[in-house]
Design a protein around this motif. Structure first.
Motif, PDB file in Angstrom:
ATOM      1  N   TYR A 164       0.851  -1.186   0.000  1.00 13.22           N
ATOM      2  CA  TYR A 164       0.000   0.000   0.000  1.00 13.22           C
ATOM      3  C   TYR A 164       0.891   1.243   0.000  1.00 13.22           C
ATOM      4  CZ  TYR A 164      -4.173   2.723   1.379  1.00 13.22           C
ATOM      5  OH  TYR A 164      -5.224   3.614   1.444  1.00 13.22           O
ATOM      6  N   LYS A 165       1.133   1.779  -1.211  1.00 15.91           N
ATOM      7  CA  LYS A 165       2.119   2.854  -1.376  1.00 15.91           C
ATOM      8  C   LYS A 165       1.744   4.137  -0.635  1.00 15.91           C
ATOM      9  CE  LYS A 165       3.051   4.922  -5.301  1.00 15.91           C
ATOM     10  NZ  LYS A 165       3.474   5.151  -6.673  1.00 15.91           N
ATOM     11  N   LYS A 166       0.459   4.501  -0.656  1.00 17.98           N
ATOM     12  CA  LYS A 166       0.041   5.710   0.068  1.00 17.98           C
ATOM     13  C   LYS A 166       0.361   5.588   1.553  1.00 17.98           C
ATOM     14  CE  LYS A 166      -4.082   7.458  -0.484  1.00 17.98           C
ATOM     15  NZ  LYS A 166      -5.510   7.661  -0.804  1.00 17.98           N
ATOM     16  N   ALA A 167       0.139   4.408   2.108  1.00 18.97           N
ATOM     17  CA  ALA A 167       0.432   4.187   3.530  1.00 18.97           C
ATOM     18  C   ALA A 167       1.944   4.197   3.776  1.00 18.97           C
ATOM     19  CB  ALA A 167      -0.179   2.874   4.008  1.00 18.97           C
ATOM     20  N   GLN A 168       2.710   3.664   2.838  1.00 19.19           N
ATOM     21  CA  GLN A 168       4.167   3.685   2.986  1.00 19.19           C
ATOM     22  C   GLN A 168       4.687   5.120   3.004  1.00 19.19           C
ATOM     23  OE1 GLN A 168       5.363   1.362  -0.409  1.00 19.19           O
ATOM     24  NE2 GLN A 168       5.244  -0.573   0.693  1.00 19.19           N
ATOM     25  N   LEU A 169       4.216   5.924   2.051  1.00 25.30           N
ATOM     26  CA  LEU A 169       4.653   7.329   1.990  1.00 25.30           C
ATOM     27  C   LEU A 169       4.196   8.111   3.213  1.00 25.30           C
ATOM     28  CD1 LEU A 169       4.052   8.066  -1.777  1.00 25.30           C
ATOM     29  CD2 LEU A 169       6.222   8.300  -0.566  1.00 25.30           C
ATOM     30  N   ALA A 170       2.970   7.871   3.633  1.00 18.37           N
ATOM     31  CA  ALA A 170       2.446   8.566   4.807  1.00 18.37           C
ATOM     32  C   ALA A 170       3.203   8.148   6.064  1.00 18.37           C
ATOM     33  CB  ALA A 170       0.957   8.295   4.954  1.00 18.37           C
ATOM     34  N   LEU A 171       3.571   6.878   6.160  1.00 17.86           N
ATOM     35  CA  LEU A 171       4.366   6.412   7.295  1.00 17.86           C
ATOM     36  C   LEU A 171       5.729   7.092   7.305  1.00 17.86           C
ATOM     37  CD1 LEU A 171       5.026   4.644   9.722  1.00 17.86           C
ATOM     38  CD2 LEU A 171       5.544   2.770   8.127  1.00 17.86           C
ATOM     39  N   ALA A 172       6.357   7.179   6.142  1.00 21.74           N
ATOM     40  CA  ALA A 172       7.651   7.862   6.059  1.00 21.74           C
ATOM     41  C   ALA A 172       7.523   9.318   6.505  1.00 21.74           C
ATOM     42  CB  ALA A 172       8.198   7.782   4.635  1.00 21.74           C
ATOM     43  N   ASP A 173       6.434   9.972   6.121  1.00 26.57           N
ATOM     44  CA  ASP A 173       6.202  11.358   6.518  1.00 26.57           C
ATOM     45  C   ASP A 173       5.966  11.462   8.030  1.00 26.57           C
ATOM     46  OD1 ASP A 173       5.835  14.170   5.816  1.00 26.57           O
ATOM     47  OD2 ASP A 173       3.741  13.836   6.364  1.00 26.57           O
ATOM     48  N   ALA A 174       5.172  10.545   8.587  1.00 26.19           N
ATOM     49  CA  ALA A 174       4.911  10.556  10.033  1.00 26.19           C
ATOM     50  C   ALA A 174       6.203  10.313  10.817  1.00 26.19           C
ATOM     51  CB  ALA A 174       3.862   9.515  10.393  1.00 26.19           C
ATOM     52  N   LEU A 175       7.038   9.417  10.313  1.00 30.12           N
ATOM     53  CA  LEU A 175       8.334   9.177  10.962  1.00 30.12           C
ATOM     54  C   LEU A 175       9.185  10.445  10.938  1.00 30.12           C
ATOM     55  CD1 LEU A 175       9.047   5.621   9.515  1.00 30.12           C
ATOM     56  CD2 LEU A 175       8.706   6.165  11.942  1.00 30.12           C
ATOM     57  N   LEU A 176       9.179  11.132   9.812  1.00 27.34           N
ATOM     58  CA  LEU A 176       9.904  12.405   9.697  1.00 27.34           C
ATOM     59  C   LEU A 176       9.371  13.410  10.714  1.00 27.34           C
ATOM     60  CD1 LEU A 176      11.720  14.548   8.244  1.00 27.34           C
ATOM     61  CD2 LEU A 176       9.834  14.831   6.631  1.00 27.34           C
ATOM     62  N   LEU A 177       8.065  13.556  10.769  1.00 22.10           N
ATOM     63  CA  LEU A 177       7.449  14.511  11.691  1.00 22.10           C
ATOM     64  C   LEU A 177       7.713  14.150  13.148  1.00 22.10           C
ATOM     65  CD1 LEU A 177       4.062  15.003   9.820  1.00 22.10           C
ATOM     66  CD2 LEU A 177       5.913  16.685  10.040  1.00 22.10           C
ATOM     67  N   ASP A 178       7.875  12.863  13.425  1.00 25.23           N
ATOM     68  CA  ASP A 178       8.144  12.398  14.788  1.00 25.23           C
ATOM     69  C   ASP A 178       9.643  12.431  15.109  1.00 25.23           C
ATOM     70  OD1 ASP A 178       7.043  11.450  17.250  1.00 25.23           O
ATOM     71  OD2 ASP A 178       7.767   9.430  16.774  1.00 25.23           O
ATOM     72  N   GLY A 179      10.449  12.890  14.157  1.00 20.86           N
ATOM     73  CA  GLY A 179      11.886  13.008  14.391  1.00 20.86           C
ATOM     74  C   GLY A 179      12.672  11.734  14.158  1.00 20.86           C
ATOM     75  N   LYS A 180      12.049  10.725  13.590  1.00 18.13           N
ATOM     76  CA  LYS A 180      12.715   9.453  13.303  1.00 18.13           C
ATOM     77  C   LYS A 180      13.233   9.485  11.866  1.00 18.13           C
ATOM     78  CE  LYS A 180      10.009   7.133  16.763  1.00 18.13           C
ATOM     79  NZ  LYS A 180       8.797   6.475  17.080  1.00 18.13           N
ATOM     80  N   LEU A 181      14.224  10.339  11.662  1.00 17.25           N
ATOM     81  CA  LEU A 181      14.707  10.615  10.312  1.00 17.25           C
ATOM     82  C   LEU A 181      15.344   9.395   9.652  1.00 17.25           C
ATOM     83  CD1 LEU A 181      16.309  14.119  10.998  1.00 17.25           C
ATOM     84  CD2 LEU A 181      13.972  13.577  10.323  1.00 17.25           C
ATOM     85  N   ASP A 182      16.150   8.655  10.418  1.00 13.26           N
ATOM     86  CA  ASP A 182      16.825   7.492   9.834  1.00 13.26           C
ATOM     87  C   ASP A 182      15.830   6.418   9.402  1.00 13.26           C
ATOM     88  OD1 ASP A 182      19.298   8.699  10.192  1.00 13.26           O
ATOM     89  OD2 ASP A 182      19.665   7.720  12.126  1.00 13.26           O
ATOM     90  N   GLU A 183      14.789   6.194  10.211  1.00 11.14           N
ATOM     91  CA  GLU A 183      13.773   5.206   9.847  1.00 11.14           C
ATOM     92  C   GLU A 183      13.032   5.637   8.582  1.00 11.14           C
ATOM     93  OE1 GLU A 183      11.165   3.589  12.975  1.00 11.14           O
ATOM     94  OE2 GLU A 183      12.514   4.577  14.384  1.00 11.14           O
ATOM     95  N   SER A 184      12.704   6.920   8.516  1.00 16.32           N
ATOM     96  CA  SER A 184      12.015   7.448   7.344  1.00 16.32           C
ATOM     97  C   SER A 184      12.898   7.295   6.104  1.00 16.32           C
ATOM     98  CB  SER A 184      11.660   8.922   7.574  1.00 16.32           C
ATOM     99  OG  SER A 184      10.992   9.448   6.466  1.00 16.32           O
ATOM    100  N   ARG A 185      14.144   7.647   6.253  1.00 12.50           N
ATOM    101  CA  ARG A 185      15.091   7.575   5.131  1.00 12.50           C
ATOM    102  C   ARG A 185      15.260   6.142   4.651  1.00 12.50           C
ATOM    103  NH1 ARG A 185      19.870  10.695   3.784  1.00 12.50           N
ATOM    104  NH2 ARG A 185      20.771   9.674   1.983  1.00 12.50           N
ATOM    105  N   THR A 186      15.408   5.206   5.577  1.00  8.79           N
ATOM    106  CA  THR A 186      15.569   3.796   5.207  1.00  8.79           C
ATOM    107  C   THR A 186      14.357   3.298   4.423  1.00  8.79           C
ATOM    108  OG1 THR A 186      16.946   3.378   7.140  1.00  8.79           O
ATOM    109  CG2 THR A 186      15.898   1.467   6.130  1.00  8.79           C
ATOM    110  N   MET A 187      13.192   3.663   4.891  1.00  4.65           N
ATOM    111  CA  MET A 187      11.959   3.242   4.212  1.00  4.65           C
ATOM    112  C   MET A 187      11.896   3.810   2.797  1.00  4.65           C
ATOM    113  SD  MET A 187       8.185   3.672   5.680  1.00  4.65           S
ATOM    114  CE  MET A 187       6.922   2.629   5.048  1.00  4.65           C
ATOM    115  N   LEU A 188      12.205   5.091   2.657  1.00  2.40           N
ATOM    116  CA  LEU A 188      12.147   5.737   1.336  1.00  2.40           C
ATOM    117  C   LEU A 188      13.210   5.175   0.400  1.00  2.40           C
ATOM    118  CD1 LEU A 188      11.478   9.340   2.607  1.00  2.40           C
ATOM    119  CD2 LEU A 188       9.885   7.928   1.273  1.00  2.40           C
ATOM    120  N   ASP A 189      14.399   4.895   0.926  1.00  2.50           N
ATOM    121  CA  ASP A 189      15.452   4.294   0.093  1.00  2.50           C
ATOM    122  C   ASP A 189      15.009   2.941  -0.460  1.00  2.50           C
ATOM    123  OD1 ASP A 189      17.205   6.440   0.352  1.00  2.50           O
ATOM    124  OD2 ASP A 189      18.317   5.537   2.025  1.00  2.50           O
ATOM    125  N   LYS A 190      14.330   2.144   0.369  1.00  7.34           N
ATOM    126  CA  LYS A 190      13.822   0.840  -0.092  1.00  7.34           C
ATOM    127  C   LYS A 190      12.756   1.028  -1.171  1.00  7.34           C
ATOM    128  CE  LYS A 190      14.682  -1.719   4.160  1.00  7.34           C
ATOM    129  NZ  LYS A 190      14.075  -2.358   5.344  1.00  7.34           N
TER     130      LYS A 190
END
Length: 144
Positions: free
Chosen positions: A66-92
């Protein structure tokens, strides 16, 4: 008197049926990836990033692609300050879709937050190829 009794019973059954259909709607909402996504979006809008992240993960457990959920999760991680987790997800995600505009835009935001000018420049340059007149892309390039 009989009419009143009939009306009372009819009203009760009508209300009971309405409550049951509402219950089914709630159950459907929690059993579908799209329903979990919508709930997560509400939580993110309200600034409850921890709950939003949990709900996006539940949506992805139901539908891992579910791509919309993946992108939204990456954004929520960014907003929550979990930059490395967001980056890893987007790189994948980028491995699967290297020219995807939505992924590149989100990655651009993360690289700005991470203060990674080399990747930021590379990301926004890739976006500029597809959107040469996009002011947000120019802005991103300027921030890098």
């Amino acid at each position: 008197m009989k009419k009143l009794k009939f009306f009372s019973i009819f009203s009760f059954l009508f209300l009971l049926n309405g409550c049951m259909s509402d219950q089914q709607t709630v159950e459907d909402e929690f059993s579908s990836g799209d329903g979990m996504y919508r709930l997560a979006e509400n939580m993110k809008r309200n600034g409850d990033y921890v709950t939003a992240i949990r709900l996006y993960n539940q949506a992805l457990a139901i539908d891992p692609e579910y791509k919309k959920a993946q992108l939204a999760l990456a954004d929520a991680l960014l907003l929550d300050g979990k930059l490395d987790e967001s980056r890893t997800m987007l790189d994948k995600m980028l491995v699967k879709e290297p020219d995807n505009e939505e992924i590149l835009r989100e990655l651009g935001k993360v690289t700005v937050a991470q203060n990674d000018p080399a990747t930021c420049l590379k990301t926004y340059t890739a976006l500029q190829k597809n959107k040469p007149q996009d002011a947000n892309v120019f802005n991103g390039l300027g921030v890098c």
